[in-house]
Structure formats: C-alpha cells, structure tokens
Enzyme design. Sequence first.
Site, PDB file in Angstrom:
ATOM      1  N   CYS A 114       0.820  -1.229   0.000  1.00  0.00           N
ATOM      2  CA  CYS A 114       0.000   0.000   0.000  1.00  0.00           C
ATOM      3  C   CYS A 114       0.845   1.267   0.000  1.00  0.00           C
ATOM      4  O   CYS A 114       0.363   2.328  -0.381  1.00  0.00           O
ATOM      5  CB  CYS A 114      -0.958   0.001   1.184  1.00  0.00           C
ATOM      6  SG  CYS A 114      -2.105  -1.373   1.132  1.00  0.00           S
ATOM      7  N   HIS A 249      -3.595   7.357   1.876  1.00  0.00           N
ATOM      8  CA  HIS A 249      -3.941   5.997   1.445  1.00  0.00           C
ATOM      9  C   HIS A 249      -5.347   5.696   1.949  1.00  0.00           C
ATOM     10  O   HIS A 249      -5.685   5.981   3.094  1.00  0.00           O
ATOM     11  CB  HIS A 249      -2.929   5.004   2.018  1.00  0.00           C
ATOM     12  CG  HIS A 249      -3.332   3.586   1.793  1.00  0.00           C
ATOM     13  ND1 HIS A 249      -3.711   3.123   0.553  1.00  0.00           N
ATOM     14  CD2 HIS A 249      -3.421   2.532   2.637  1.00  0.00           C
ATOM     15  CE1 HIS A 249      -4.012   1.842   0.653  1.00  0.00           C
ATOM     16  NE2 HIS A 249      -3.855   1.454   1.907  1.00  0.00           N
ATOM     17  N   ASN A 279     -10.092  -0.164  -0.703  1.00  0.00           N
ATOM     18  CA  ASN A 279      -8.633  -0.070  -0.596  1.00  0.00           C
ATOM     19  C   ASN A 279      -8.010  -0.646  -1.869  1.00  0.00           C
ATOM     20  O   ASN A 279      -8.099  -1.845  -2.112  1.00  0.00           O
ATOM     21  CB  ASN A 279      -8.181  -0.852   0.649  1.00  0.00           C
ATOM     22  CG  ASN A 279      -6.675  -0.791   0.864  1.00  0.00           C
ATOM     23  OD1 ASN A 279      -5.928  -0.367  -0.005  1.00  0.00           O
ATOM     24  ND2 ASN A 279      -6.242  -1.220   2.035  1.00  0.00           N
TER      25      ASN A 279
HETATM   26  O1  UT7 Z   1      -3.931  -1.059   3.355  1.00  0.00           O
HETATM   27  C1  UT7 Z   1      -3.079  -1.564   4.341  1.00  0.00           C
HETATM   28  C2  UT7 Z   1      -3.525  -1.195   5.641  1.00  0.00           C
HETATM   29  N1  UT7 Z   1      -4.731  -1.908   5.995  1.00  0.00           N
HETATM   30  C3  UT7 Z   1      -5.490  -1.330   6.885  1.00  0.00           C
HETATM   31  O2  UT7 Z   1      -5.188  -0.240   7.257  1.00  0.00           O
HETATM   32  C4  UT7 Z   1      -6.659  -2.087   7.484  1.00  0.00           C
HETATM   33  C5  UT7 Z   1      -6.727  -1.751   8.913  1.00  0.00           C
HETATM   34  N2  UT7 Z   1      -7.790  -2.390   9.655  1.00  0.00           N
HETATM   35  C6  UT7 Z   1      -9.094  -2.076   9.508  1.00  0.00           C
HETATM   36  O3  UT7 Z   1      -9.446  -1.268   8.684  1.00  0.00           O
HETATM   37  C7  UT7 Z   1     -10.087  -2.691  10.467  1.00  0.00           C
HETATM   38  O4  UT7 Z   1      -9.397  -3.332  11.517  1.00  0.00           O
HETATM   39  C8  UT7 Z   1     -11.038  -3.709   9.783  1.00  0.00           C
HETATM   40  C9  UT7 Z   1     -12.013  -2.973   8.897  1.00  0.00           C
HETATM   41  C10 UT7 Z   1     -10.244  -4.723   8.983  1.00  0.00           C
HETATM   42  C11 UT7 Z   1     -11.858  -4.459  10.841  1.00  0.00           C
HETATM   43  O5  UT7 Z   1     -12.568  -3.564  11.664  1.00  0.00           O
HETATM   44  P1  UT7 Z   1     -12.558  -3.741  13.255  1.00  0.00           P
HETATM   45  O6  UT7 Z   1     -13.431  -2.704  13.799  1.00  0.00           O
HETATM   46  O7  UT7 Z   1     -11.117  -3.751  13.679  1.00  0.00           O
HETATM   47  O8  UT7 Z   1     -13.252  -5.129  13.440  1.00  0.00           O
HETATM   48  P2  UT7 Z   1     -12.677  -6.475  14.106  1.00  0.00           P
HETATM   49  O9  UT7 Z   1     -11.630  -7.071  13.239  1.00  0.00           O
HETATM   50  O10 UT7 Z   1     -12.342  -6.191  15.523  1.00  0.00           O
HETATM   51  O11 UT7 Z   1     -13.959  -7.393  14.050  1.00  0.00           O
HETATM   52  C12 UT7 Z   1     -15.134  -7.108  14.836  1.00  0.00           C
HETATM   53  C13 UT7 Z   1     -16.187  -8.160  14.556  1.00  0.00           C
HETATM   54  C14 UT7 Z   1     -15.650  -9.588  14.679  1.00  0.00           C
HETATM   55  O12 UT7 Z   1     -16.680 -10.377  15.241  1.00  0.00           O
HETATM   56  P3  UT7 Z   1     -16.670 -10.754  16.809  1.00  0.00           P
HETATM   57  O13 UT7 Z   1     -15.386 -11.505  17.025  1.00  0.00           O
HETATM   58  O14 UT7 Z   1     -16.707  -9.443  17.526  1.00  0.00           O
HETATM   59  O15 UT7 Z   1     -17.899 -11.572  16.948  1.00  0.00           O
HETATM   60  C15 UT7 Z   1     -15.440 -10.010  13.249  1.00  0.00           C
HETATM   61  O16 UT7 Z   1     -15.546 -11.406  13.086  1.00  0.00           O
HETATM   62  O17 UT7 Z   1     -16.657  -8.044  13.219  1.00  0.00           O
HETATM   63  C16 UT7 Z   1     -16.578  -9.309  12.559  1.00  0.00           C
HETATM   64  N3  UT7 Z   1     -16.327  -9.085  11.144  1.00  0.00           N
HETATM   65  C17 UT7 Z   1     -17.332  -8.888  10.262  1.00  0.00           C
HETATM   66  N4  UT7 Z   1     -18.667  -8.860  10.403  1.00  0.00           N
HETATM   67  C18 UT7 Z   1     -19.413  -8.626   9.324  1.00  0.00           C
HETATM   68  C19 UT7 Z   1     -15.160  -9.002  10.486  1.00  0.00           C
HETATM   69  N5  UT7 Z   1     -15.370  -8.757   9.182  1.00  0.00           N
HETATM   70  C20 UT7 Z   1     -16.715  -8.682   9.017  1.00  0.00           C
HETATM   71  C21 UT7 Z   1     -17.545  -8.454   7.913  1.00  0.00           C
HETATM   72  N6  UT7 Z   1     -18.873  -8.418   8.117  1.00  0.00           N
HETATM   73  N7  UT7 Z   1     -17.056  -8.224   6.668  1.00  0.00           N
END
Ligand code: UT7
Length: 322
Positions: A114, A249, A279
């Site tokens: 990225c 980004h 992204n």
């Molecule tokens: O480009 C390179 C850099 N990349 C980034 O900068 C990405 C950085 N990270 C992020 O943008 C965020 O961490 C994400 C968007 C990937 C995830 O968001 P989050 O608020 O950190 O969510 P999480 O990973 O803590 O997941 C929360 C919940 C989980 O369920 P439980 O364990 O709380 O029951 C996940 O399983 O959301 C669930 N989950 C989803 N639910 C519905 C994860 N993906 C999804 C989904 N739809 N697509």
Amino acid sequence: MIRRSILLGTGSALPARVVTNAELAQSVDTSDEWIVERTGIRTRHIAGEGETTATLATDAARAALDAAGLEPQDIDLIILATATPDQTFPAAATKVQAALGINDCVAFDVAAVCSGFLYAVTVADSMIRSGAANRALVIGSETFSRILDWQDRATCVLFGDGAGAIVLGAEESADGARGILAAKLHADGRYNQLLYVDGGPSTTQTVGKLRMKGQEVFRHAVVNLASVLTEVMAMAGFVPADIDWLVPHQANARILDATARKLKLPAERVVMTVDRHANTSAASVPLALDVAMRDGRIKSGDLVVLEAMGGGFTWGACVLRL
Ligand code: UT7
C-alpha cells in the site's frame, strides 16, 4: 538554481464492474451496515476478463500524459508500484512501456504494497533531482481482487482494483518553491506477519492469498501515519496546520478520521475516495489525487501531502507544492 520534480499531470483508470456491499453479502456473512460503519466503503471496482494490473496502469498513464500535454516519447522513466503484477517477471512497468510504444527508457516495478506509490514517487524524485531522469511516469496499479480469499469476510470486503498515475517533470528555479519539497519513507520488517500473502514463487510456487490481522494493522497505521506526516512537514519547514490537502492511502475512513484528528486537521481538507474505490493498495493515493485534481478541489499553489502505510510494515509521506 534548485532542481525539483513538478507535478505535470494525473490520470486514473478503474475496471468497468462495480460491486456493492449488498452483492458481497450474498456470498459471505456480512452486511452493508457492517462494512459502511467499520470502513466507510460502499462500492469497489473489480477487474474483469482482459483487465489486468498492466492494462489499468497503461490507461491511467495515457490519461496522465494527456493531462500533462505530453507524448509517450517525452518519458524517460517509468516506475510502477504494485503487489499484483501480471506475472512474476518481467516488471509490469515494461508492459506499460511497450503498450505506450516507448522503445528506450528506464522502467521497473517497486514492491511496497500500500505504500508502493510513496516509495515510487520518492525514487522518481531522487532520480529527477540527481539528473538521472527528466520526465517520469509514476504509477500505482493493483488487481487485489485476484489475491483475495473470497471466503474470508474480514478481508474480501475491504479491497478494490484500479490504477492511478502521475507525470513528474524536472524544473529549475531560483527559489525551488514548487514541486516535491520533502519525502520520507520507513519500513519495519518485524511486522511482516500482520499483513502478507501466504504464497510466492520461492516458497509455495503459488500466488497465495492476502492475510491480515486488521485490528493490529489499524492501531499501527494511525500512529505511524501521524508521525511520518509531522516528520515530513518539518523537513519541508511546515507544520500540519499548513496542509491545504491531505491525500491519504484509502484503507478505512476511520483511519483517515483518526489521523486527521491526531493532526488537528479539519476533515474537509482530507480527500476521501475509500467509499467508492475501497482499498486499492498502491493505486489508492494517485487515484484519490486524480479525483481531487479533476474535480477542481486541488489548485495551483496548494500545499498537498501524500501518505500511505501498508504491508511490511512500510510507510511514508511526501509534501508537494503545486
Ligand atoms: O492497506 C493496508 C492497511 N490496511 C489497513 O489499514 C486495514 C486496517 N484495519 C481495519 O481497517 C479494520 O481493523 C477492519 C475494517 C479490517 C476491521 O474492523 P474492526 O473494527 O477492527 O473489526 P474487528 O476485526 O475487531 O472485528 C469485529 C467483529 C468480529 O466479530 P466478533 O469476534 O466481535 O464476533 C469479526 O468477526 O466483526 C466481525 N467481522 C465482520 N462482520 C461482518 C469481520 N469482518 C466482518 C464483515 N462483516 N465483513
């Protein structure tokens, strides 16, 4: 006289097919509500048959050359940032070169995921300032849809395909007030395992799929981006409040908001395209820059800052006076 790299033109290209969150919710356990709330993403473009990293890059390059009023033969350097080249080799940059009909110039790819576009711009700027190049095409192009695990809802909803390109040209002036004023890159390989692809020619002999520990990447992104932005602004003799336009980004709207808050920068000065492009890795910064140049938001004389953070970890920023 001070020799600097001046922005001469921008261009971009997106695959024809647009995929909504609702469409993704038909094949993985997700919802439009979750994706919009956690990421700000509403749609992304996904490459179809015949659309590759090199074809998208070529289309973006043509648009940037048009905007600059230049012909392909005016270019003596092509740097293409990508983590999804058409083939392991030759470099996708040489495919763009051939498609544009440029028979002799320097052409190579850079791999910094990225942050790739920031790495490519920094190298092009160094080559221009040293006299090794006069007019450079710097491109970010990706087809991440082809390395996604479409069963993994935690990653497959986050990415899109596309390409952005800029033309940089050498200019000598007494005050050096215009052009790229400062650039700073970082990498810390201790974090390889937080964002990676689980395959490659020298290990599995497969292309592999993207894997990410999203929450940990998120935490590092906000800290590293705020820090490198402050660092690069100081190198150019400015403070973050001097920024007219931040072109970040586009990974997640919440990362953009948190970074702007940390720098006390109003949200209106941050270019946001993650809602419609998702992204696009190395393509995201030049794509967002092209959108804001073409809609007239970014104008001559503006102080523009580009920044990115990605797998490696790698991160960087650059300050540019238009
Ligand atoms: O480009 C390179 C850099 N990349 C980034 O900068 C990405 C950085 N990270 C992020 O943008 C965020 O961490 C994400 C968007 C990937 C995830 O968001 P989050 O608020 O950190 O969510 P999480 O990973 O803590 O997941 C929360 C919940 C989980 O369920 P439980 O364990 O709380 O029951 C996940 O399983 O959301 C669930 N989950 C989803 N639910 C519905 C994860 N993906 C999804 C989904 N739809 N697509």
